[in-house]
Write a protein that holds these residues in place. Structure first.
Motif, PDB file in Angstrom:
ATOM      1  N   LYS A 235       0.836  -1.195   0.000  1.00 20.43           N
ATOM      2  CA  LYS A 235       0.000   0.000   0.000  1.00 20.43           C
ATOM      3  C   LYS A 235       0.879   1.257   0.000  1.00 20.43           C
ATOM      4  CE  LYS A 235      -3.419   2.287   2.797  1.00 20.43           C
ATOM      5  NZ  LYS A 235      -3.459   2.490   4.244  1.00 20.43           N
ATOM      6  N   ARG A 236       1.885   1.214   0.849  1.00 23.86           N
ATOM      7  CA  ARG A 236       2.768   2.363   0.980  1.00 23.86           C
ATOM      8  C   ARG A 236       3.508   2.645  -0.346  1.00 23.86           C
ATOM      9  NH1 ARG A 236       3.353   6.809   2.187  1.00 23.86           N
ATOM     10  NH2 ARG A 236       5.361   7.642   2.778  1.00 23.86           N
ATOM     11  N   LEU A 237       3.917   1.558  -0.983  1.00 24.35           N
ATOM     12  CA  LEU A 237       4.615   1.729  -2.261  1.00 24.35           C
ATOM     13  C   LEU A 237       3.722   2.401  -3.293  1.00 24.35           C
ATOM     14  CD1 LEU A 237       6.771  -1.450  -2.917  1.00 24.35           C
ATOM     15  CD2 LEU A 237       7.501   0.923  -2.970  1.00 24.35           C
ATOM     16  N   ARG A 238       2.467   1.955  -3.289  1.00 15.68           N
ATOM     17  CA  ARG A 238       1.516   2.580  -4.225  1.00 15.68           C
ATOM     18  C   ARG A 238       1.393   4.073  -3.938  1.00 15.68           C
ATOM     19  NH1 ARG A 238      -1.596  -1.939  -3.848  1.00 15.68           N
ATOM     20  NH2 ARG A 238      -2.923  -1.017  -2.228  1.00 15.68           N
ATOM     21  N   GLU A 239       1.272   4.371  -2.670  1.00 16.59           N
ATOM     22  CA  GLU A 239       1.138   5.788  -2.273  1.00 16.59           C
ATOM     23  C   GLU A 239       2.326   6.612  -2.777  1.00 16.59           C
ATOM     24  OE1 GLU A 239      -1.203   5.089   1.943  1.00 16.59           O
ATOM     25  OE2 GLU A 239       0.800   5.959   1.941  1.00 16.59           O
ATOM     26  N   ILE A 240       3.509   6.042  -2.542  1.00 14.34           N
ATOM     27  CA  ILE A 240       4.719   6.770  -2.944  1.00 14.34           C
ATOM     28  C   ILE A 240       4.721   7.027  -4.445  1.00 14.34           C
ATOM     29  CG2 ILE A 240       7.223   6.567  -3.198  1.00 14.34           C
ATOM     30  CD1 ILE A 240       7.253   5.126  -0.532  1.00 14.34           C
ATOM     31  N   GLU A 241       4.364   5.972  -5.194  1.00 17.34           N
ATOM     32  CA  GLU A 241       4.370   6.145  -6.648  1.00 17.34           C
ATOM     33  C   GLU A 241       3.420   7.232  -7.090  1.00 17.34           C
ATOM     34  OE1 GLU A 241       3.837   2.449  -8.935  1.00 17.34           O
ATOM     35  OE2 GLU A 241       5.633   1.831  -7.810  1.00 17.34           O
ATOM     36  N   GLU A 242       2.237   7.234  -6.436  1.00 15.25           N
ATOM     37  CA  GLU A 242       1.268   8.256  -6.811  1.00 15.25           C
ATOM     38  C   GLU A 242       1.783   9.654  -6.528  1.00 15.25           C
ATOM     39  OE1 GLU A 242      -2.688   7.451  -5.198  1.00 15.25           O
ATOM     40  OE2 GLU A 242      -2.554   5.675  -6.494  1.00 15.25           O
ATOM     41  N   ARG A 243       2.379   9.781  -5.349  1.00  9.64           N
ATOM     42  CA  ARG A 243       2.890  11.099  -4.963  1.00  9.64           C
ATOM     43  C   ARG A 243       4.012  11.550  -5.922  1.00  9.64           C
ATOM     44  NH1 ARG A 243       2.148  15.851  -3.974  1.00  9.64           N
ATOM     45  NH2 ARG A 243       3.791  16.951  -2.885  1.00  9.64           N
ATOM     46  N   LEU A 244       4.825  10.587  -6.316  1.00  9.81           N
ATOM     47  CA  LEU A 244       5.905  10.930  -7.248  1.00  9.81           C
ATOM     48  C   LEU A 244       5.341  11.431  -8.571  1.00  9.81           C
ATOM     49  CD1 LEU A 244       8.630   8.184  -6.724  1.00  9.81           C
ATOM     50  CD2 LEU A 244       8.840  10.627  -6.325  1.00  9.81           C
ATOM     51  N   LYS A 245       4.274  10.774  -9.008  1.00 14.10           N
ATOM     52  CA  LYS A 245       3.636  11.228 -10.251  1.00 14.10           C
ATOM     53  C   LYS A 245       3.123  12.648 -10.083  1.00 14.10           C
ATOM     54  CE  LYS A 245       2.203   6.909 -12.326  1.00 14.10           C
ATOM     55  NZ  LYS A 245       1.133   5.918 -12.106  1.00 14.10           N
ATOM     56  N   GLU A 246       2.509  12.866  -8.936  1.00 12.40           N
ATOM     57  CA  GLU A 246       1.988  14.198  -8.643  1.00 12.40           C
ATOM     58  C   GLU A 246       3.109  15.235  -8.707  1.00 12.40           C
ATOM     59  OE1 GLU A 246      -0.258  15.048  -4.895  1.00 12.40           O
ATOM     60  OE2 GLU A 246      -1.271  13.194  -5.515  1.00 12.40           O
ATOM     61  N   ILE A 247       4.238  14.858  -8.092  1.00 15.70           N
ATOM     62  CA  ILE A 247       5.372  15.782  -8.075  1.00 15.70           C
ATOM     63  C   ILE A 247       5.828  16.100  -9.488  1.00 15.70           C
ATOM     64  CG2 ILE A 247       7.816  15.952  -7.479  1.00 15.70           C
ATOM     65  CD1 ILE A 247       7.178  14.636  -4.866  1.00 15.70           C
ATOM     66  N   ALA A 248       5.858  15.052 -10.318  1.00 13.70           N
ATOM     67  CA  ALA A 248       6.254  15.287 -11.709  1.00 13.70           C
ATOM     68  C   ALA A 248       5.315  16.286 -12.360  1.00 13.70           C
ATOM     69  CB  ALA A 248       6.254  13.978 -12.476  1.00 13.70           C
ATOM     70  N   ARG A 249       3.996  16.120 -12.045  1.00 18.44           N
ATOM     71  CA  ARG A 249       3.027  17.065 -12.610  1.00 18.44           C
ATOM     72  C   ARG A 249       3.306  18.480 -12.104  1.00 18.44           C
ATOM     73  NH1 ARG A 249      -0.739  12.929 -12.473  1.00 18.44           N
ATOM     74  NH2 ARG A 249      -1.389  13.396 -10.355  1.00 18.44           N
ATOM     75  N   GLU A 250       3.629  18.558 -10.828  1.00 18.29           N
ATOM     76  CA  GLU A 250       3.904  19.884 -10.260  1.00 18.29           C
ATOM     77  C   GLU A 250       5.127  20.531 -10.903  1.00 18.29           C
ATOM     78  OE1 GLU A 250       3.666  20.457  -5.936  1.00 18.29           O
ATOM     79  OE2 GLU A 250       2.255  18.769  -5.953  1.00 18.29           O
ATOM     80  N   TYR A 251       6.125  19.684 -11.191  1.00 17.63           N
ATOM     81  CA  TYR A 251       7.292  20.200 -11.902  1.00 17.63           C
ATOM     82  C   TYR A 251       6.878  20.813 -13.236  1.00 17.63           C
ATOM     83  CZ  TYR A 251      11.115  18.400  -9.012  1.00 17.63           C
ATOM     84  OH  TYR A 251      12.017  18.198  -8.010  1.00 17.63           O
ATOM     85  N   GLU A 252       5.994  20.065 -13.889  1.00 17.58           N
ATOM     86  CA  GLU A 252       5.489  20.527 -15.183  1.00 17.58           C
ATOM     87  C   GLU A 252       4.858  21.912 -15.038  1.00 17.58           C
ATOM     88  OE1 GLU A 252       5.003  19.444 -19.249  1.00 17.58           O
ATOM     89  OE2 GLU A 252       6.025  18.401 -17.616  1.00 17.58           O
ATOM     90  N   ASN A 253       3.979  22.020 -14.021  1.00 22.26           N
ATOM     91  CA  ASN A 253       3.318  23.316 -13.769  1.00 22.26           C
ATOM     92  C   ASN A 253       4.349  24.406 -13.534  1.00 22.26           C
ATOM     93  OD1 ASN A 253       0.871  22.158 -13.994  1.00 22.26           O
ATOM     94  ND2 ASN A 253       0.535  21.917 -11.777  1.00 22.26           N
ATOM     95  N   LEU A 254       5.338  24.040 -12.708  1.00 21.06           N
ATOM     96  CA  LEU A 254       6.358  25.035 -12.371  1.00 21.06           C
ATOM     97  C   LEU A 254       7.088  25.499 -13.621  1.00 21.06           C
ATOM     98  CD1 LEU A 254       8.089  23.928  -9.058  1.00 21.06           C
ATOM     99  CD2 LEU A 254       6.640  25.897  -9.467  1.00 21.06           C
ATOM    100  N   SER A 255       7.393  24.555 -14.502  1.00 22.87           N
ATOM    101  CA  SER A 255       8.160  24.966 -15.671  1.00 22.87           C
ATOM    102  C   SER A 255       7.317  25.843 -16.585  1.00 22.87           C
ATOM    103  CB  SER A 255       8.743  23.765 -16.410  1.00 22.87           C
ATOM    104  OG  SER A 255       7.788  23.223 -17.261  1.00 22.87           O
ATOM    105  N   ASN A 256       5.991  25.621 -16.577  1.00 29.25           N
ATOM    106  CA  ASN A 256       5.131  26.540 -17.326  1.00 29.25           C
ATOM    107  C   ASN A 256       5.161  27.934 -16.709  1.00 29.25           C
ATOM    108  OD1 ASN A 256       4.365  24.733 -19.227  1.00 29.25           O
ATOM    109  ND2 ASN A 256       2.582  24.020 -18.068  1.00 29.25           N
ATOM    110  N   GLU A 257       5.088  27.922 -15.386  1.00 31.85           N
ATOM    111  CA  GLU A 257       5.132  29.197 -14.664  1.00 31.85           C
ATOM    112  C   GLU A 257       6.449  29.914 -14.957  1.00 31.85           C
ATOM    113  OE1 GLU A 257       5.078  30.456 -10.025  1.00 31.85           O
ATOM    114  OE2 GLU A 257       4.042  28.589 -10.555  1.00 31.85           O
ATOM    115  N   LEU A 258       7.517  29.100 -15.044  1.00 31.78           N
ATOM    116  CA  LEU A 258       8.843  29.658 -15.291  1.00 31.78           C
ATOM    117  C   LEU A 258       8.887  30.382 -16.625  1.00 31.78           C
ATOM    118  CD1 LEU A 258      11.774  29.720 -14.237  1.00 31.78           C
ATOM    119  CD2 LEU A 258      12.215  27.779 -15.698  1.00 31.78           C
ATOM    120  N   LYS A 259       8.246  29.788 -17.628  1.00 32.84           N
ATOM    121  CA  LYS A 259       8.240  30.439 -18.938  1.00 32.84           C
ATOM    122  C   LYS A 259       7.656  31.837 -18.826  1.00 32.84           C
ATOM    123  CE  LYS A 259       8.138  26.324 -21.683  1.00 32.84           C
ATOM    124  NZ  LYS A 259       7.154  25.261 -21.919  1.00 32.84           N
TER     125      LYS A 259
END
Lengths: 640, 159
Positions: A226-250
């Motif tokens: 269960k914990r592993l699943r949670e971590i993976e999900e959060r990591l995906k979320e973080i990747a999405r947030e990075y994406e948002n940030l890089s848009n903001e950066l532009k």
């Protein structure tokens, strides 16, 4: 030509300081004198400094992303040769600044930065956990079944030197079960140990001995998954947030140029306040003092009249020992050599401008040192292209102009030496430097003598200009005569001069120097000694002239390295079929580029040294200071 | 005859080796200071930092030059090896070694001055031109060494 500026005073109303200082700064016309040290702390100034620091933070922060954006080859080449400025028209400045909320950008940058570090930290943490749990997934038993019961104790953790541990454990008891959890590479294996409660003391002692590290027990296998699943999900979320940030950066990067403009603007404002703090003030008035080019005084007056009628300009007498800055002004063709003078330092106001005299020597020596027609041609063309391509004010392209002149001189000298890209064609050679090194050395020596004698003439000229005619005639003229007689002495066999006459000439020269220089002391007994000792000065002239032999050596080194490049290419071509031709081409291109760059560098530096060490000190004392107008000194912005 | 060639080749190799080693140490000193500046204030480095780092490199080139000229002189480059004897071997050897030693010392010392020049670049960029001239002062003697070496190699008779 060296110009001595005049000293002026300027009085104006305090309430009009903004526009008057602004005008002075824009016109770059007056070199301000510090009338008083800045001691008071002005709130405005502190405020500006904070703003500058904020903008700088945003610039630095965004700058690290800026460089990662892709650039075209043309942009890259362009950037290599010219600092990238933002080009603005005067009227554009206002609009760029007024509608720009930099505080917001700075705030955003700060948020962005903290968000970024937070995300990075969390990601790292999660990845560590992920790795940890992934190892437990490979554990062969269901963890929930391995709870401690009354008679069975457990240990879970890291043990160094596992085999040794097991050996010793076996000696004490066999009531245990040890499982190794396969570990990811690079880490010590984890173990799961079950043992009978009677052995608790023994096992614990042993564990302590091996410095085992216990890790927290995991409740159940299900939990891990269960914990592993949670971590993976959060990591995906973080990747999405990075994406948002890089848009903001532009979005943020769009205001990069505006930030740069603002940075310069704030610096200018800071300079204005500092200028005001350096002036003298009454309750209503400000008094500034500074140096100004006399011919531009009217210009300043009329410009001031346009914006106000409450001001007064008057000329002032400099103090007795006041250091007057010098303005150097030359025709366009000699202007690039100002760069060399900037390196040497400013002459004193009463000295002569060495530029017109130094320029031909510098360029000629440069050509002599490189001395290859092919390189000369390339240098000329390349620097010409750069001059045309780069849109900077002419004054800031001085180096390219120098290389342009130098290239042409190199071309001419190359034709004389008959050297084209290291290939010498004896038929077209007017002078072969390699076969006639002695002739070349004599030539260099003579060139040196010519420049040195010329230098003494300039010293005379400088003295006469300063109304020291007697000194010029008595101290310098005899030297010129003496040196020429020495040269004649050296060349007497070559020129077939009768020895008697030459000997007479040289003796007369020496006597003349002794007599004229004995005037330096009033002591009758010392006079002949002082005069005779001054003869020793001839050594310094000779050694100075010998120093010009570097011209020959540097010229030789260019030719020979060029020759070696060609030779290497030939050898490579013959060794390998087909591939050899390509490789030979590569060797030729890079070898010659290397040789050209290194030779030009050497030629530039040594030609400059000959001016600085041998030539200029003959007639310049130096130690003056440059005229530096109160101006908008900018890091990023240029006005067009 | 064989011994003669060995001596001359040894001389050529020494010239290259000494000059090259000097340049390596010199550039290393200057470039190290340059790298320190690059890590702190990269915008100050510019072309001048590069020039300062490259200046001690000329001695290596001079050494290489002397080497090539000697090999050329005894025909090793073209394959028609000349006879070197009657003291010419020793003469060529000394012509190489004297220059090589000068290159070695001047490059190392120039490196120290260039490293100091980088400090100037860091603290007072407007004055860096003078420190380049200071470095050139040292190079004079390498240039003179090259000159004498070239004159010697040219002048020493080889059949």
């Amino acid at each position: 030509m060296l110009k001595t500026p005049i000293k002026i005073g300027l009085v104006f109303l305090k309430r009009e300081k903004e526009k008057i200082l602004d005008l002075l700064q824009k016109k770059e016309i007056i070199h301000l004198i510090e009338l008083k040290k800045i001691t008071t702390i002005r709130e405005e100034l502190v405020d500006l400094q904070t703003k500058i620091a904020q903008v700088k933070f945003a610039l630095d922060f965004l700058g690290q992303f800026q460089t990662k954006t892709k650039k075209t080859l043309k942009e890259r080449i362009y950037q290599m040769f010219s600092p990238s400025f933002i080009y603005l028209k005067e009227e554009q400045l206002r609009e760029k600044i007024e509608n720009f909320d930099f505080q917001e950008i700075v705030q955003k940058c700060e948020n962005f930065q903290s968000k970024l570090t937070e995300l990075e930290k969390e990601e790292k943490e999660l990845k560590n956990q992920q790795q940890f749990y992934q190892e437990w997934v490979q554990f062969p038993y269901a963890l929930e079944n391995l709870k401690e019961i009354k008679k069975v104790k457990t240990f879970c953790g890291l043990i160094n030197n596992l085999s040794e541990f097991e050996k010793e454990l076996k000696k004490k008891t066999n009531l245990y079960e040890l499982k190794i959890i396969p570990s990811l590479k690079g880490q010590a294996p984890k173990v799961f140990l079950l043992y009978h409660f009677s052995q608790e003391k023994n096992v614990k002692e042993l564990l302590a001995k091996f410095e085992a590290k216990e890790i927290k027990k995991i409740e159940s296998s299900l939990q891990i998954k269960k914990r592993l699943r949670e971590i993976e999900e959060r990591l995906k979320e973080i990747a999405r947030e990075y994406e948002n940030l890089s848009n903001e950066l532009k979005g943020l990067l769009n205001s990069f140029d505006n930030l740069k403009i603002l940075y310069d603007y704030f610096t200018w404002s800071q300079k204005k306040i500092e200028a005001e703090l350096k002036s003298l003030q009454t309750e209503k008035l400000i008094f500034l003092s500074g140096w100004i080019d006399g011919s531009r005084l009217e210009e300043l007056k009329s410009n001031l009249e346009k914006i106000t009628k409450y001001f007064e300009i008057f000329q002032m007498q400099p103090h007795k020992n006041e250091k007057i800055p010098v303005i150097i002004e030359n025709k366009r063709i000699i202007q690039p050599f100002e760069m060399i003078m900037k390196i040497y330092g400013a002459p004193k106001p009463n000295e002569i401008d060495p530029l017109p005299w130094l320029a031909p020597f510098f360029i000629f020596f440069f050509g002599f040192c490189v001395g290859d027609a092919g390189y000369g041609l390339i240098l000329t063309i390349l620097s010409f292209i750069l001059i045309k391509l780069i849109k900077l004010p002419a004054r800031e392209k001085n180096l390219y102009y120098l290389l342009f002149y130098g290239g042409m001189a190199t071309f001419l000298m190359g034709i004389i030496f008959g050297s084209w890209f290291g290939i010498t064609t004896p038929k077209m050679q007017l002078l072969d430097p390699i076969k006639n090194p002695l002739l070349m050395l004599t030539l260099a020596f003579l060139l040196g003598m010519i420049q040195l004698i010329f230098g003494i003439f300039l010293r005379m000229y400088s003295k006469i200009k300063n109304k020291m005619v007697k000194e010029a005639l008595l101290e310098d003229l005899p030297w010129i005569y003496f040196i020429v007689t020495i040269l004649l002495f050296g060349a007497k066999n070559f020129l077939n001069l009768p020895t008697k006459i030459v000997n007479f000439l040289i003796l007369s020269g020496a006597l003349l120097v002794i007599i004229t220089h004995s005037k330096k002391t009033k002591n009758i007994i010392l006079k002949p000694f002082v005069g005779t000792i001054s003869l020793y000065g001839v050594m310094s002239y000779l050694s100075d002239a010998l120093s010009y032999s570097r011209l020959v050596a540097l010229g030789l080194s260019t030719t020979v390295v060029g020759y070696v490049v060609n030779l290497t290419a030939l050898v490579i071509k013959d060794i390998l079929p087909l591939v050899g031709i390509v490789l030979a081409g590569v060797v030729l291109v890079f070898g010659h580029i290397f040789n050209m760059v290194i030779s030009s560098l050497g030629a530039f530096v040594h030609s400059m040294r000959l001016q600085f060490v041998e030539f200029l000190p003959k007639f310049l004392e130096g130690g003056g200071s440059w005229f530096k107008p109160f101006a908008r000194e900018s890091k990023y912005v240029k006005f067009i | 005859m064989l011994m003669g060639i060995v001596l001359v080749v040894l001389g050529a190799v020494l010239a290259v080796l000494l000059g090259g080693s000097g340049s390596i140490i010199g550039i290393q000193r200057a470039a190290q200071a340059g790298a320190a500046l690059l890590s702190e204030e990269p915008e100050k480095f510019g072309g001048q930092g590069l020039v300062l780092s490259a200046l001690p490199g000329t001695q290596g080139i001079y050494g290489f030059l002397v080497g090539i000229m000697v090999l050329q002189k005894i025909g090793l480059l073209t394959g028609a090896i000349k006879e070197v004897s009657n003291g010419a071997d020793w003469q060529l050897f000394f012509a190489c070694v004297s220059a090589g030693l000068l290159f070695l010392f001047s490059a190392i010392k120039q490196g120290t001055i260039c490293a100091a020049g980088v400090q100037v670049l860091a603290k007072k960029p407007s004055e860096v031109g003078k420190s380049i001239i200071l470095a050139a002062l040292v190079e004079t003697y390498a240039v003179l060494g090259l000159l004498i070496s070239v004159l010697l190699i040219n002048g020493i008779p080889v059949k």
